[in-house]
Design a protein around this motif. Structure first.
Motif, PDB file in Angstrom:
ATOM      1  N   THR A  40       0.810  -1.225   0.000  1.00  0.00           N
ATOM      2  CA  THR A  40       0.000   0.000   0.000  1.00  0.00           C
ATOM      3  C   THR A  40       0.836   1.265   0.000  1.00  0.00           C
ATOM      4  OG1 THR A  40      -0.114   0.002   2.414  1.00  0.00           O
ATOM      5  CG2 THR A  40      -1.854  -1.189   1.223  1.00  0.00           C
ATOM      6  N   GLY A  41       2.145   1.140   0.011  1.00  0.00           N
ATOM      7  CA  GLY A  41       3.016   2.308   0.026  1.00  0.00           C
ATOM      8  C   GLY A  41       3.167   2.954   1.386  1.00  0.00           C
ATOM      9  N   SER A  42       2.701   2.279   2.447  1.00  0.00           N
ATOM     10  CA  SER A  42       2.747   2.879   3.780  1.00  0.00           C
ATOM     11  C   SER A  42       4.037   2.574   4.524  1.00  0.00           C
ATOM     12  CB  SER A  42       1.564   2.387   4.615  1.00  0.00           C
ATOM     13  OG  SER A  42       1.612   0.973   4.759  1.00  0.00           O
ATOM     14  N   ASP A  43       4.826   1.632   4.035  1.00  0.00           N
ATOM     15  CA  ASP A  43       6.096   1.282   4.661  1.00  0.00           C
ATOM     16  C   ASP A  43       7.179   1.202   3.602  1.00  0.00           C
ATOM     17  OD1 ASP A  43       5.942  -0.062   7.720  1.00  0.00           O
ATOM     18  OD2 ASP A  43       4.034   0.106   6.668  1.00  0.00           O
ATOM     19  N   VAL A  44       8.364   1.716   3.937  1.00  0.00           N
ATOM     20  CA  VAL A  44       9.528   1.604   3.064  1.00  0.00           C
ATOM     21  C   VAL A  44      10.666   1.013   3.884  1.00  0.00           C
ATOM     22  CG1 VAL A  44      11.130   2.807   1.539  1.00  0.00           C
ATOM     23  CG2 VAL A  44       8.782   3.637   1.757  1.00  0.00           C
ATOM     24  N   ILE A  45      11.272  -0.053   3.371  1.00  0.00           N
ATOM     25  CA  ILE A  45      12.448  -0.654   3.985  1.00  0.00           C
ATOM     26  C   ILE A  45      13.639  -0.280   3.122  1.00  0.00           C
ATOM     27  CG2 ILE A  45      13.510  -2.765   4.841  1.00  0.00           C
ATOM     28  CD1 ILE A  45      10.857  -2.269   6.155  1.00  0.00           C
ATOM     29  N   PHE A  46      14.659   0.311   3.731  1.00  0.00           N
ATOM     30  CA  PHE A  46      15.793   0.794   2.942  1.00  0.00           C
ATOM     31  C   PHE A  46      17.066   0.711   3.764  1.00  0.00           C
ATOM     32  CE2 PHE A  46      14.085   4.386   5.250  1.00  0.00           C
ATOM     33  CZ  PHE A  46      15.191   5.101   5.673  1.00  0.00           C
ATOM     34  N   ALA A  47      18.192   0.895   3.102  1.00  0.00           N
ATOM     35  CA  ALA A  47      19.494   0.934   3.758  1.00  0.00           C
ATOM     36  C   ALA A  47      20.163   2.260   3.455  1.00  0.00           C
ATOM     37  CB  ALA A  47      20.373  -0.228   3.289  1.00  0.00           C
ATOM     38  N   ALA A  48      20.858   2.814   4.453  1.00  0.00           N
ATOM     39  CA  ALA A  48      21.516   4.108   4.286  1.00  0.00           C
ATOM     40  C   ALA A  48      22.718   4.204   5.205  1.00  0.00           C
ATOM     41  CB  ALA A  48      20.543   5.244   4.577  1.00  0.00           C
ATOM     42  N   ALA A  49      23.671   5.042   4.816  1.00  0.00           N
ATOM     43  CA  ALA A  49      24.856   5.300   5.626  1.00  0.00           C
ATOM     44  C   ALA A  49      24.774   6.656   6.307  1.00  0.00           C
ATOM     45  CB  ALA A  49      26.110   5.231   4.766  1.00  0.00           C
ATOM     46  N   ARG A  50      23.579   7.226   6.343  1.00  0.00           N
ATOM     47  CA  ARG A  50      23.304   8.468   7.081  1.00  0.00           C
ATOM     48  C   ARG A  50      22.124   8.231   8.002  1.00  0.00           C
ATOM     49  NH1 ARG A  50      26.411  13.409   7.067  1.00  0.00           N
ATOM     50  NH2 ARG A  50      27.973  12.959   5.481  1.00  0.00           N
ATOM     51  N   GLN A  51      22.191   8.779   9.178  1.00  0.00           N
ATOM     52  CA  GLN A  51      21.064   8.724  10.083  1.00  0.00           C
ATOM     53  C   GLN A  51      20.046   9.785   9.662  1.00  0.00           C
ATOM     54  OE1 GLN A  51      22.448   8.719  14.218  1.00  0.00           O
ATOM     55  NE2 GLN A  51      24.417   7.911  13.506  1.00  0.00           N
ATOM     56  N   PRO A  52      18.789   9.653  10.093  1.00  0.00           N
ATOM     57  CA  PRO A  52      17.767  10.640   9.696  1.00  0.00           C
ATOM     58  C   PRO A  52      18.127  12.078  10.054  1.00  0.00           C
ATOM     59  CG  PRO A  52      16.721   8.694  10.589  1.00  0.00           C
ATOM     60  CD  PRO A  52      18.190   8.519  10.825  1.00  0.00           C
ATOM     61  N   ASN A  53      18.922  12.283  11.096  1.00  0.00           N
ATOM     62  CA  ASN A  53      19.304  13.643  11.486  1.00  0.00           C
ATOM     63  C   ASN A  53      20.483  14.175  10.684  1.00  0.00           C
ATOM     64  OD1 ASN A  53      21.499  12.265  12.521  1.00  0.00           O
ATOM     65  ND2 ASN A  53      21.094  12.759  14.664  1.00  0.00           N
ATOM     66  N   GLY A  54      20.955  13.407   9.709  1.00  0.00           N
ATOM     67  CA  GLY A  54      22.039  13.853   8.847  1.00  0.00           C
ATOM     68  C   GLY A  54      23.420  13.427   9.291  1.00  0.00           C
ATOM     69  N   GLN A  55      23.543  12.879  10.495  1.00  0.00           N
ATOM     70  CA  GLN A  55      24.856  12.446  10.967  1.00  0.00           C
ATOM     71  C   GLN A  55      25.351  11.265  10.138  1.00  0.00           C
ATOM     72  OE1 GLN A  55      26.883  13.729  13.134  1.00  0.00           O
ATOM     73  NE2 GLN A  55      25.612  15.219  14.222  1.00  0.00           N
ATOM     74  N   ALA A  56      26.634  11.294   9.797  1.00  0.00           N
ATOM     75  CA  ALA A  56      27.237  10.193   9.057  1.00  0.00           C
ATOM     76  C   ALA A  56      27.364   8.972   9.951  1.00  0.00           C
ATOM     77  CB  ALA A  56      28.599  10.600   8.519  1.00  0.00           C
ATOM     78  N   ASP A  57      27.152   7.801   9.364  1.00  0.00           N
ATOM     79  CA  ASP A  57      27.301   6.550  10.084  1.00  0.00           C
ATOM     80  C   ASP A  57      28.655   5.942   9.739  1.00  0.00           C
ATOM     81  OD1 ASP A  57      26.626   4.448  11.720  1.00  0.00           O
ATOM     82  OD2 ASP A  57      24.631   4.199  10.857  1.00  0.00           O
TER      83      ASP A  57
END
Length: 625
Positions: A40-57
């Motif tokens: 339904t487009g209500s959930d997205v599963i993804f991978a990222a090297a940045r946290q939501p606040n912009g801090q680098a991981d």
């Protein structure tokens, strides 16, 4: 002394795409790759090297974004760290569209010979390692490529079986999600569409592309790459397309949930029609037709569960089109669901119900840095998208002169490149003095807001004050949500640099150098001669007399002259300078009136600014008769 206002649009956006690709360093990457969307487009599963606040991981981790409330609730589902670089960690995710179980691939670091397949249940937190792959493969050497052996990952609709592809012959494997032994399918050669797309039907059929699914061809002769289907265990291989042309390659085939419709990319490798287009075909081989318009490449096809609609990326837009042939042979053209000018999607995934598309977004010519959603139907602009994941941060290597290459300097316009810096594609200051806030965004230099000329999601143009001292400065973006991570750069007293105009046909960068009283550039069609005086528009000349406050237009009387007169060479010979200072009527833009020296040969000549120590800088030039 004159101000030619025609330079401003170019000054604002001249290096937007180039600087994004040129200045991005590894520590700046968001490392967004393939992602998965719920039915339904209500959930997205993804991978990222940045946290939501912009801090680098320190690694790439899996996140879940829940959109039921309209505002994404993002939770982190893995916690890889311990000094792993950005190319380690999670490399792809797969989600069947319902339930709480998903799969992901993991590698410890770039070049690692050990990669893993995991299944994680986010309701219980259970994370099971299914496979540790040590067989190795041939990896492409590429700085900005994720060079892993495990290339594509998928799950059956009930999440009971994981299908994955490795970069080797006989590349497909299946394994139960509950654990067990991986089964290597008998398919000799082939490729699956990217993780996050549907390649397995609810009836257990898989779709793939291959040039030799049954084994090596006679004498290893080249074959066209066609679309095939098979059972989940690799048996029952059926050829869907019959291309019969070595110049044709099918790829990235996706399938409707009922297994009836297939969408795929078809690449023509030579001839007048060379390029990639999106096609559709029924699994029985009937109904073959091209969905995208020719002329430009179309990629990343995605199909709804019922097979009625396909989305793809073309012309820097996400487009949609029905799969069925219209009655009476009426033409059907793809409809744009995005309306973008400075940004571009790089991958799109259609929700199972066919109502929503999720896509990666970044600057044109740059790397993706955000995930957005948009419903199908009418075309929508940037501010109308639903934000899924858009970490806001500045590139430390992207804090530069607004002319594009030099260090930021006191009193001059600068550009801060980064990610997710604005809520509109382009917001430009409408009047002087320049504001310190635009669209709710501020750029801070050492926690002090500075005047803004323009804001886009990928760059901010602003002016530094003449009163600030040279030295290392801290830059941040501030919104109602808070501050972005700190980015530091050295601000210098002067860094002269001519504003450049669009590249000429020869590839040489042309300086914004005009004949007095005109808008005529000293280009290949209007070559300068010895003793011609040119008005050269530049940045980085530093403080002036009188001092002009940042964001305020420079006066014409008395003119604001640079305290440190620059030294300019044209073609390696010193040019006589009669004036150097701020352009009246503008803020942070300088003008140098220089006489073309004698003794130059005909052709393109570089403008170089000579520092006190004799070092030279310069990237653009003029043409001499």
């Amino acid at each position: 002394m004159r101000a030619e206002r025609f330079i401003l649009p170019f000054l604002l956006l001249s290096h937007a795409a180039f600087a994004q690709t040129f200045t991005v360093q590894l520590q700046d990457l968001v490392n967004l790759r393939d992602f998965a969307l719920s039915a339904t487009g209500s959930d997205v599963i993804f991978a990222a090297a940045r946290q939501p606040n912009g801090q680098a991981d320190t690694s790439t981790n899996v996140y879940r974004a829940q959109l039921s409330s309209g505002i994404p609730a993002i939770s982190r589902l893995t916690d890889y760290k311990n000094g792993e670089n950005l190319f380690g960690g999670v490399t792809s995710v797969a989600y069947p569209g319902t339930g709480t179980r998903f799969a992901y691939t993991y590698t410890r670091a770039t070049g690692s010979d050990e990669e893993e397949v995991h299944v994680l249940d986010y309701s219980s937190g259970s994370d099971r390692t299914l496979v540790v792959d040590r067989d190795g493969c041939i990896k492409i050497l590429c700085i900005e490529c994720l060079t892993t052996c495990l290339r594509s990952l998928h799950m059956t609709a009930d999440a009971g079986t994981v299908l994955y592809e490795a970069a080797r012959n006989q590349p497909f494997y299946t394994i139960p999600s509950a654990g067990g032994t991986a089964t290597r399918l008998s398919i000799f050669e082939g490729s699956l569409a990217a993780s996050g797309q549907r390649v397995i039907s609810q009836t257990g059929k898989i779709v793939f592309t291959s040039a030799a699914p049954f084994g090596p061809t006679l004498g290893f002769a080249a074959q066209p790459v066609d679309v095939y289907t098979s059972n989940l265990n690799g048996s029952g291989i059926q050829q869907v397309t019959h291309l019969n042309d070595l110049n044709l390659r099918a790829s990235d085939a996706v399938m409707s949930a009922d297994g009836i419709w297939i969408a795929f990319q078809l690449t023509t490798q030579s001839g007048i029609s060379a390029g990639t287009q999106v096609w559709a075909v029924r699994a029985d081989g009937t109904g073959l037709r091209q969905l995208s318009d020719g002329g430009t490449n179309a990629t990343t096809a995605s199909i709804s569960e019922d097979g009625s609609v396909v989305t793809f990326v073309q012309d820097s837009q996400v487009k949609q089109i029905p799969t069925a042939v219209p009655p009476f042979g009426l033409p059907v053209r793809a409809v744009e669901i995005t309306k973008l000018t400075l940004s571009a999607p790089s991958r799109a995934v259609l929700s199972g119900d066919g109502k929503t598309a999720a896509f990666l977004l970044g600057p044109r010519g740059g790397l993706p840095a955000a995930i957005y959603l948009s419903p199908l139907g009418a075309s929508r602009g940037f501010s109308q998208f639903t934000r899924v994941f858009a970490p806001r941060f500045l590139f430390p290597s992207g804090l530069v002169s607004a002319a594009g290459y030099a260090a930021p300097s006191v009193g001059s316009l600068m550009t801060a490149y980064g990610a997710n810096l604005g809520n509109e594609e382009l917001t430009v200051a409408s009047a002087f003095p320049l504001p310190t806030s635009m669209g709710g965004f501020e750029l801070l230099a050492d926690l002090i807001p500075i005047p803004l000329q323009a804001v886009t999601p990928w760059q901010i143009n602003a002016q530094l004050a003449q009163s600030r001292l040279p030295g290392t400065a801290s830059f941040q973006v501030r919104t109602a949500d808070g501050l972005s991570p700190d980015a530091r750069v050295k601000v210098v007293a002067t860094a002269p640099e001519a504003i450049t105009m669009p590249s000429t046909g020869s590839g040489n960068l042309l300086a914004a150098a005009v004949y007095p009283g005109t808008k005529t550039l000293a280009d290949a069609s209007h070559q300068a001669t010895a003793n011609d005086v040119l008005e050269i528009y530049a940045l980085g000349l530093g403080a002036t007399t009188p001092v002009i406050e940042a964001g305020v237009v420079s006066p014409s009387s008395p003119p604001a002259e640079a305290k440190i007169k620059p030294r300019l060479q044209i073609g390696g010979i010193d040019a006589s300078i009669s004036f150097a200072g701020l352009v009246p009527g503008l803020a942070g833009v300088y003008q140098v009136n220089a006489k073309v020296p004698s003794g130059l040969t005909a052709g393109y000549k570089l403008l170089e600014w000579v520092a006190a120590d004799g070092s030279k800088t310069g990237t653009s030039g003029i043409y001499i008769k």
